[in-house]
Scaffold this motif. Structure first.
Motif, PDB file in Angstrom:
ATOM      1  N   TRP A  82      60.774  42.158  -4.461  1.00 42.85           N
ATOM      2  CA  TRP A  82      59.848  43.147  -3.892  1.00 42.85           C
ATOM      3  C   TRP A  82      59.181  43.983  -4.976  1.00 42.85           C
ATOM      4  CZ3 TRP A  82      60.032  48.605  -3.626  1.00 42.85           C
ATOM      5  CH2 TRP A  82      59.118  49.177  -2.754  1.00 42.85           C
ATOM      6  N   LEU A  83      59.942  44.214  -6.105  1.00 46.51           N
ATOM      7  CA  LEU A  83      59.379  45.001  -7.202  1.00 46.51           C
ATOM      8  C   LEU A  83      58.296  44.253  -7.967  1.00 46.51           C
ATOM      9  CD1 LEU A  83      62.533  46.680  -8.812  1.00 46.51           C
ATOM     10  CD2 LEU A  83      60.882  47.705  -7.245  1.00 46.51           C
ATOM     11  N   GLU A  84      58.299  42.916  -7.878  1.00 47.23           N
ATOM     12  CA  GLU A  84      57.274  42.138  -8.583  1.00 47.23           C
ATOM     13  C   GLU A  84      55.882  42.546  -8.102  1.00 47.23           C
ATOM     14  OE1 GLU A  84      57.135  39.996 -10.921  1.00 47.23           O
ATOM     15  OE2 GLU A  84      59.216  39.368 -11.262  1.00 47.23           O
ATOM     16  N   PRO A  85      54.950  42.780  -9.011  1.00 44.62           N
ATOM     17  CA  PRO A  85      53.584  43.160  -8.591  1.00 44.62           C
ATOM     18  C   PRO A  85      52.895  41.998  -7.880  1.00 44.62           C
ATOM     19  CG  PRO A  85      53.678  42.735 -10.961  1.00 44.62           C
ATOM     20  CD  PRO A  85      55.083  42.702 -10.487  1.00 44.62           C
ATOM     21  N   LYS A  86      52.140  42.324  -6.813  1.00 47.68           N
ATOM     22  CA  LYS A  86      51.404  41.333  -6.018  1.00 47.68           C
ATOM     23  C   LYS A  86      49.921  41.685  -6.014  1.00 47.68           C
ATOM     24  CE  LYS A  86      55.333  39.487  -4.664  1.00 47.68           C
ATOM     25  NZ  LYS A  86      56.232  40.454  -5.291  1.00 47.68           N
ATOM     26  N   ALA A  87      49.140  40.646  -5.984  1.00 47.12           N
ATOM     27  CA  ALA A  87      47.689  40.859  -5.966  1.00 47.12           C
ATOM     28  C   ALA A  87      47.284  41.538  -4.662  1.00 47.12           C
ATOM     29  CB  ALA A  87      46.959  39.517  -6.106  1.00 47.12           C
ATOM     30  N   ASN A  88      46.365  42.478  -4.754  1.00 44.59           N
ATOM     31  CA  ASN A  88      45.800  43.175  -3.601  1.00 44.59           C
ATOM     32  C   ASN A  88      46.835  43.980  -2.828  1.00 44.59           C
ATOM     33  OD1 ASN A  88      43.243  42.016  -4.125  1.00 44.59           O
ATOM     34  ND2 ASN A  88      43.898  40.133  -3.068  1.00 44.59           N
ATOM     35  N   ALA A  89      48.002  44.225  -3.437  1.00 43.85           N
ATOM     36  CA  ALA A  89      49.032  45.010  -2.753  1.00 43.85           C
ATOM     37  C   ALA A  89      48.852  46.481  -3.078  1.00 43.85           C
ATOM     38  CB  ALA A  89      50.420  44.556  -3.189  1.00 43.85           C
ATOM     39  N   ALA A  90      49.166  47.308  -2.112  1.00 45.75           N
ATOM     40  CA  ALA A  90      49.116  48.756  -2.356  1.00 45.75           C
ATOM     41  C   ALA A  90      50.181  49.115  -3.385  1.00 45.75           C
ATOM     42  CB  ALA A  90      49.367  49.511  -1.055  1.00 45.75           C
ATOM     43  N   PRO A  91      49.844  49.946  -4.379  1.00 44.10           N
ATOM     44  CA  PRO A  91      50.793  50.243  -5.453  1.00 44.10           C
ATOM     45  C   PRO A  91      51.949  51.122  -4.988  1.00 44.10           C
ATOM     46  CG  PRO A  91      48.841  51.602  -5.675  1.00 44.10           C
ATOM     47  CD  PRO A  91      48.549  50.638  -4.560  1.00 44.10           C
ATOM     48  N   CYS A  92      53.107  50.811  -5.483  1.00 41.13           N
ATOM     49  CA  CYS A  92      54.289  51.672  -5.305  1.00 41.13           C
ATOM     50  C   CYS A  92      54.760  52.096  -6.686  1.00 41.13           C
ATOM     51  CB  CYS A  92      55.397  50.906  -4.577  1.00 41.13           C
ATOM     52  SG  CYS A  92      56.937  51.877  -4.428  1.00 41.13           S
ATOM     53  N   ARG A  93      54.819  53.371  -6.904  1.00 40.85           N
ATOM     54  CA  ARG A  93      55.222  53.897  -8.210  1.00 40.85           C
ATOM     55  C   ARG A  93      56.743  54.059  -8.210  1.00 40.85           C
ATOM     56  NH1 ARG A  93      52.029  59.288  -7.782  1.00 40.85           N
ATOM     57  NH2 ARG A  93      53.136  59.098  -5.797  1.00 40.85           N
ATOM     58  N   TRP A  94      57.419  53.177  -8.929  1.00 41.05           N
ATOM     59  CA  TRP A  94      58.876  53.210  -8.882  1.00 41.05           C
ATOM     60  C   TRP A  94      59.485  53.425 -10.276  1.00 41.05           C
ATOM     61  CZ3 TRP A  94      60.795  49.417 -12.009  1.00 41.05           C
ATOM     62  CH2 TRP A  94      60.065  48.239 -12.171  1.00 41.05           C
ATOM     63  N   LEU A  95      60.705  53.940 -10.268  1.00 43.88           N
ATOM     64  CA  LEU A  95      61.510  54.104 -11.473  1.00 43.88           C
ATOM     65  C   LEU A  95      62.916  53.624 -11.160  1.00 43.88           C
ATOM     66  CD1 LEU A  95      62.213  55.189 -14.349  1.00 43.88           C
ATOM     67  CD2 LEU A  95      62.673  57.416 -13.257  1.00 43.88           C
ATOM     68  N   VAL A  96      63.398  52.679 -11.948  1.00 41.30           N
ATOM     69  CA  VAL A  96      64.785  52.216 -11.840  1.00 41.30           C
ATOM     70  C   VAL A  96      65.531  52.695 -13.067  1.00 41.30           C
ATOM     71  CG1 VAL A  96      66.317  50.220 -11.768  1.00 41.30           C
ATOM     72  CG2 VAL A  96      64.192  50.207 -10.460  1.00 41.30           C
ATOM     73  N   VAL A  97      66.594  53.466 -12.850  1.00 45.82           N
ATOM     74  CA  VAL A  97      67.453  53.937 -13.942  1.00 45.82           C
ATOM     75  C   VAL A  97      68.767  53.179 -13.881  1.00 45.82           C
ATOM     76  CG1 VAL A  97      68.598  55.903 -15.014  1.00 45.82           C
ATOM     77  CG2 VAL A  97      66.399  56.224 -13.847  1.00 45.82           C
ATOM     78  N   LEU A  98      69.070  52.467 -14.954  1.00 45.33           N
ATOM     79  CA  LEU A  98      70.339  51.740 -15.088  1.00 45.33           C
ATOM     80  C   LEU A  98      71.193  52.535 -16.064  1.00 45.33           C
ATOM     81  CD1 LEU A  98      68.807  48.167 -15.358  1.00 45.33           C
ATOM     82  CD2 LEU A  98      69.904  49.190 -13.350  1.00 45.33           C
ATOM     83  N   ASP A  99      72.082  53.337 -15.534  1.00 46.08           N
ATOM     84  CA  ASP A  99      72.850  54.279 -16.339  1.00 46.08           C
ATOM     85  C   ASP A  99      74.161  53.649 -16.802  1.00 46.08           C
ATOM     86  OD1 ASP A  99      73.536  56.768 -17.511  1.00 46.08           O
ATOM     87  OD2 ASP A  99      74.719  57.305 -15.731  1.00 46.08           O
ATOM     88  N   ASP A 100      74.502  53.914 -18.069  1.00 43.18           N
ATOM     89  CA  ASP A 100      75.796  53.538 -18.639  1.00 43.18           C
ATOM     90  C   ASP A 100      76.015  52.029 -18.630  1.00 43.18           C
ATOM     91  OD1 ASP A 100      78.195  54.045 -19.911  1.00 43.18           O
ATOM     92  OD2 ASP A 100      79.321  54.264 -18.041  1.00 43.18           O
ATOM     93  N   VAL A 101      75.025  51.287 -19.102  1.00 42.26           N
ATOM     94  CA  VAL A 101      75.181  49.834 -19.222  1.00 42.26           C
ATOM     95  C   VAL A 101      76.164  49.562 -20.361  1.00 42.26           C
ATOM     96  CG1 VAL A 101      74.020  47.676 -19.811  1.00 42.26           C
ATOM     97  CG2 VAL A 101      72.891  49.356 -18.328  1.00 42.26           C
ATOM     98  N   SER A 102      77.245  48.874 -20.057  1.00 45.04           N
ATOM     99  CA  SER A 102      78.271  48.630 -21.068  1.00 45.04           C
ATOM    100  C   SER A 102      78.133  47.282 -21.742  1.00 45.04           C
ATOM    101  CB  SER A 102      79.668  48.755 -20.449  1.00 45.04           C
ATOM    102  OG  SER A 102      79.810  47.856 -19.363  1.00 45.04           O
ATOM    103  N   ASP A 103      77.412  46.334 -21.106  1.00 42.79           N
ATOM    104  CA  ASP A 103      77.241  45.013 -21.691  1.00 42.79           C
ATOM    105  C   ASP A 103      75.900  44.457 -21.228  1.00 42.79           C
ATOM    106  OD1 ASP A 103      77.314  42.427 -22.618  1.00 42.79           O
ATOM    107  OD2 ASP A 103      79.369  42.037 -21.964  1.00 42.79           O
ATOM    108  N   PRO A 104      74.975  44.192 -22.156  1.00 37.66           N
ATOM    109  CA  PRO A 104      73.671  43.655 -21.736  1.00 37.66           C
ATOM    110  C   PRO A 104      73.796  42.360 -20.925  1.00 37.66           C
ATOM    111  CG  PRO A 104      73.628  44.302 -24.054  1.00 37.66           C
ATOM    112  CD  PRO A 104      75.057  44.397 -23.618  1.00 37.66           C
ATOM    113  N   ALA A 105      74.844  41.590 -21.175  1.00 35.92           N
ATOM    114  CA  ALA A 105      75.004  40.326 -20.427  1.00 35.92           C
ATOM    115  C   ALA A 105      75.184  40.579 -18.940  1.00 35.92           C
ATOM    116  CB  ALA A 105      76.205  39.551 -20.979  1.00 35.92           C
TER     117      ALA A 105
END
Length: 919
Positions: free
Chosen positions: A165-188
């Motif tokens: 759903w977060l993927e941008p779509k052509a002609n879609a109304a924009p949604c201004r979002w922020l995802v915060v991933l806090d305290d990531v301990s392992d990039p994997a």
């Protein structure tokens, strides 16, 4: 605002029909290119979400939150990232706030998220505590449930739906979002779970990791600045009507290394316990106190664990990275050293590798393979990736930095036996990494700083079961760097500490006393050094015997410092006696025996036999080459001394040539910036001047001075000496007034560095007086020497060479000021003392006879002057040779005074062949 409520979406070719719901991002439905409707159900119908919408809980704002530079950097970076996406540029997917545990990464992210949401910049904020893959997926799933009505029972499907759903779509109304991933301990953990790049979306990650796999632009979060620390503590205490002196709060912040988490817990402890900042600092300084004892019972600002606990988890994870099992033992070594910079060579030395090998994870079928230097660097990289240290190979002298509280927590996790063993292992690593020849002065300074830190952190471990060699090496390095007073003070402390821990008769204590006496002499108190060695000698004999190498070394130093105190002949005689014992005990080719021969030559020269000294060094040189090699520093020093004494025999040009040949070998063996190399450059300039090229000498010293300042510092004694000699040769080149003025500028710096009673201060005053006279103020020069003389007697003694020289100068300038009879009388008083102290044939004795004859003539006794020169001339020829400049001057004066006695010749200029200003 368009309604993104979940629905049964229908789309046909050509676009949306009138009345269709169009979702933010277009992720609720798919359109068929054939015009056939496709139905997608994400869950039961539910009420529309109220916008803006928040998923997850933002951590509460910390009390007395500090708005830091990172806040501005973060906002600028995220804004720039969005702008790049909008114009179609390649861009990273988000921003990563990375740093060690406790620096406030989560608070900075929360501040940014909260501000963006409240200011109307966002339609959707998703805050996820992403400590593992499950937690990250669960956060996305909750967002899918909220936004898309996804089935909460199928977490993985819901998470994928939300990311789609977060993927941008052509002609879609924009949604201004922020995802915060806090305290990531392992990039994997985030493989397949990274939010997409989107023109209207932002991703923010907080983590202790710094892996390249982290998707986003890295913003390193550091410690509070001094001002931020002080502001935080002041505000936190003011909020509870607690007021502490600013200097105590600043000192407390320094003690805690400006770590935000530690500052917040310290402020809470002060408030809860009702103690002052000074008392809390005493608690921290108490070795019996662990960090847990200095934390409040209830942690502030919603904190769930202490900093030490958080770091322990990071160490556990670092230990799993390749090379497995080496991160923790590497951190244990670093925990004893300088937090602000550890040379990588220390942590990859043989003792360090042995320690790492002992702690490498064993397999069931074989013992651990020895750890290589490359694997040790790998352990550093693993710690760096977890932000437990900062590893910067580009700065080898300070390659590793580690916060002082991480160091303390690491040491506190050790048992007492582990602590002491690790302290000594670290000391051995430091000693092994310390080069015998300190070509690199920056490295030497870094090693000394680390030795100081180790001494503080090791406790009593460096004295059990005996004194560790690193304690001596640090003091020796101070002295070799020219910090002679600091070296003396270092060994004074060691002698007292060793006496307390090991006993007054322990060999380590005696060695510390030995070094203390030596550097006492180097600091200017030659007589005190000789006396200290004489006091030490019977203790060495009692403990170690008359023939022990250390006992012979004490006799060596007694002789040496006796000479430095003014008794050159006595020093030469004492070294002669020592030589036979050294040959018997150590052998003819032992380096110490060769050093004794060097000192016999030196003190012969200082006693007046320059030719004998040169001959002795010429005999010594092939033996040093044979035993030590051509490139050994002692061999180079022998060449140095041979060149010097050649110059002292009158061959200044030969001395300059020899120093010119020596210089490239010094550079090759010891480096351009080694103090011995700089000294060779200094001597080369000096002998050029003595050979008649005063402007060339001044120019060479002018080039040398900035290098001495850069390498040794403005206050190093050798730097001050270069300034003095630069003034001297400028004066010799014709600018006597400028020389006096320059030396007058050197004097306050010498006083500040060396102290009022230091011999070098007397030398500077001597030279100021001399050049004042050469500039035309003979009366002022005489008055200055009259003031200097009693100080020289008090500091150096009546028979010291410099005291005798001051008497000589006083007589000379009295004569130049018009008192020829007074000059003659003063020289007459000086002569028997010079004969007694230096001997009848010493050049300075001959010079005194020369001046006595001259001023007798100037006082009106031309016949007496001629007779005196007639007696002097054969002694000049015998001692210095027929062609020596002083011999030629004596012949000229003999001729003059013979003619003057017959009144046939005008008066010449006063003798110029007197002792030169001291260097």
């Amino acid at each position: 605002m368009l309604d993104p409520t979940v629905f049964e979406g229908v789309s046909v070719a050509g676009g949306a029909e009138d009345g269709d719901h169009i979702d933010f991002g277009g992720g609720v439905f798919k359109g068929s290119v054939t015009g056939k409707a496709e139905h997608h159900y994400y869950g039961a119908r539910r009420p529309a979400v109220a916008w803006p919408h928040q998923v997850g809980v933002i951590p509460p704002r910390a009390g007395c939150f500090q708005s830091r530079a990172e806040v501005v950097r973060l906002r600028e970076a995220l804004t720039a990232g969005q702008a790049a996406v909008l114009v179609g540029q390649d861009v990273v997917r988000g921003q990563v706030l990375a740093g060690m545990g406790g620096v406030g990464k989560t608070q900075l992210a929360a501040d940014y998220a909260r501000t963006a949401l409240w200011s109307g910049e966002l339609d959707l904020l998703v805050w996820i505590t992403a400590s593992n893959a499950t937690a990250a997926a669960s956060g996305y799933a909750q967002a899918a449930v909220d936004i898309l009505g996804a089935d909460p029972a199928d977490r993985e499907a819901a998470a994928r739906a939300f990311l789609a759903w977060l993927e941008p779509k052509a002609n879609a109304a924009p949604c201004r979002w922020l995802v915060v991933l806090d305290d990531v301990s392992d990039p994997a953990d985030l493989n397949g779970l990274w939010p997409p790049a989107c023109p209207h979306g932002r991703t923010l990650v907080t983590t202790r990791r710094q892996d390249a796999a982290l998707t986003g632009r890295l913003i390193k979060v550091g410690l509070f600045s001094e001002a931020e620390s002080l502001a935080y503590l002041t505000a936190a205490l003011d909020a509870r009507n607690r007021h502490e002196p600013a200097e105590q709060l600043a000192a407390l912040a320094e003690d805690l290394g400006h770590l935000p988490l530690a500052l917040s817990q310290a402020a809470a402890y002060l408030i809860d316990a009702g103690i002052s900042a000074a008392a809390y600092r005493e608690l921290l300084a108490d070795r019996a106190t662990v960090l847990a004892d200095a934390a409040p019972e209830v942690l502030p600002d919603g904190q769930s664990q202490s900093a030490a606990a958080a770091w322990s988890l990071s160490v556990d994870r670092a230990d799993t990275l390749r090379p497995a099992g080496l991160a923790r033992p590497m951190l244990q070594l670093a925990a004893f050293l300088n937090p602000n910079g550890i040379p990588e060579t220390v942590l990859t030395s043989t003792p360090a590798l042995t320690h790492l090998t002992q702690h490498r994870t064993e397999t069931q079928d074989r013992t651990p393979e020895p750890v290589t230097a490359g694997e040790a660097v790998g352990a550093l990289r693993a710690l760096d990736r977890l932000s437990l240290i900062s590893h910067n190979p580009a700065n080898p002298h300070q390659a590793v930095r580690v916060h002082q509280l991480i160091q303390r927590a690491t040491r506190e996790a050790l048992t007492p036996d582990e602590h002491d063993q690790l302290a000594r292992t670290t000391a051995s690593a430091l000693t092994t990494a310390w080069p015998a020849i300190e070509r690199d002065t920056e490295l030497a300074q870094a090693l000394r700083t680390n030795a100081t830190a180790l001494t503080r952190s090791a406790g009593d471990a460096l004295y059990k079961p005996d004194a560790h060699a690193v304690l001596y090496r640090a003091g020796q390095s101070l002295g070799e760097a020219g910090q002679v007073t600091a070296a003396k003070d270092h060994f004074h402390r060691l002698a007292e500490t060793f006496s307390h821990h090991l006993g007054p008769g322990h060999p380590s204590t005696l060695t510390a006393r030995h070094s203390r006496a030596y550097w006492r002499g180097r600091a200017g108190d030659a007589a005190g050094a000789a006396a200290a060695f004489e006091q030490l000698l019977p203790d060495r004999v009692r403990v170690q015997g008359e023939d022990h190498a250390h006992t012979l070394n004490i006799r060596h130093n007694i002789a040496y410092w006796r000479g430095e105190a003014g008794d050159a002949a006595g020093a030469a005689a004492a070294f002669e006696l020592l030589l036979s014992d050294s040959v018997r005990v150590l052998g003819e080719d032992h380096p110490d025996t060769l050093t004794i021969r060097s000192n016999i030559a030196r003190w012969r020269g200082r006693a007046g036999d320059a030719a004998g000294a040169a001959a002795a060094y010429e005999q010594l040189l092939p033996d040093r080459v044979r035993v030590l090699g051509e490139g050994h520093p002692d061999t180079l020093t022998t060449r140095h001394e041979l060149a010097y004494w050649r110059g002292m025999t009158g061959d200044a040009a030969g001395a300059a040539a020899a120093f010119e040949l020596l210089l490239p070998d010094r550079v090759r063996v010891q480096g351009e910036d080694h103090p011995d190399t700089l000294t060779t450059r200094h001597e080369l300039a000096y002998w050029r001047g003595m050979a008649g090229d005063a402007p060339g000498a001044a120019a060479a010293l002018e080039q040398l001075l900035p290098d001495r300042v850069r390498v040794l510092g403005e206050d190093h004694p050798d730097t001050l000496t270069t300034r003095s000699n630069l003034a001297r040769w400028r004066g010799t080149a014709g600018d006597a007034a400028g020389a006096a003025a320059a030396l007058q500028q050197v004097l306050p710096d010498s006083l500040r560095v060396r102290g009022e009673g230091h011999p070098d201060i007397l030398t500077t005053r001597h030279n100021i007086a001399y050049w004042r006279g050469k500039a035309g103020d003979a009366a002022g020069a005489a008055a200055a020497f009259e003031q200097l003389l009693p100080e020289s007697v008090r500091v150096l003694g009546a028979d010291h060479l410099d005291t005798l020289t001051a008497r000589h100068e006083l007589a000379y300038w009295r004569g130049r000021a018009g008192d020829a009879a007074g000059a003659a009388a003063t020289f007459e008083q000086l002569l028997p003392d010079r004969v007694r102290v230096l001997g009848a044939d010493h050049p300075n004795t001959l010079t005194t006879r020369h001046n006595l004859a001259y001023w007798r003539g100037m006082a009106g006794d031309a016949a007496g002057a001629a007779a005196a020169f007639e007696q002097l001339l054969p002694d000049r020829v015998r001692v210095q040779g027929e062609d020596h400049p002083d011999t030629l001057t004596a012949r000229n004066n003999l001729a003059y005074w013979r003619e003057k006695a017959e009144e046939t010749h005008p008066a010449p200029e006063a003798d110029g062949r007197r002792r030169s200003p001291q260097v």
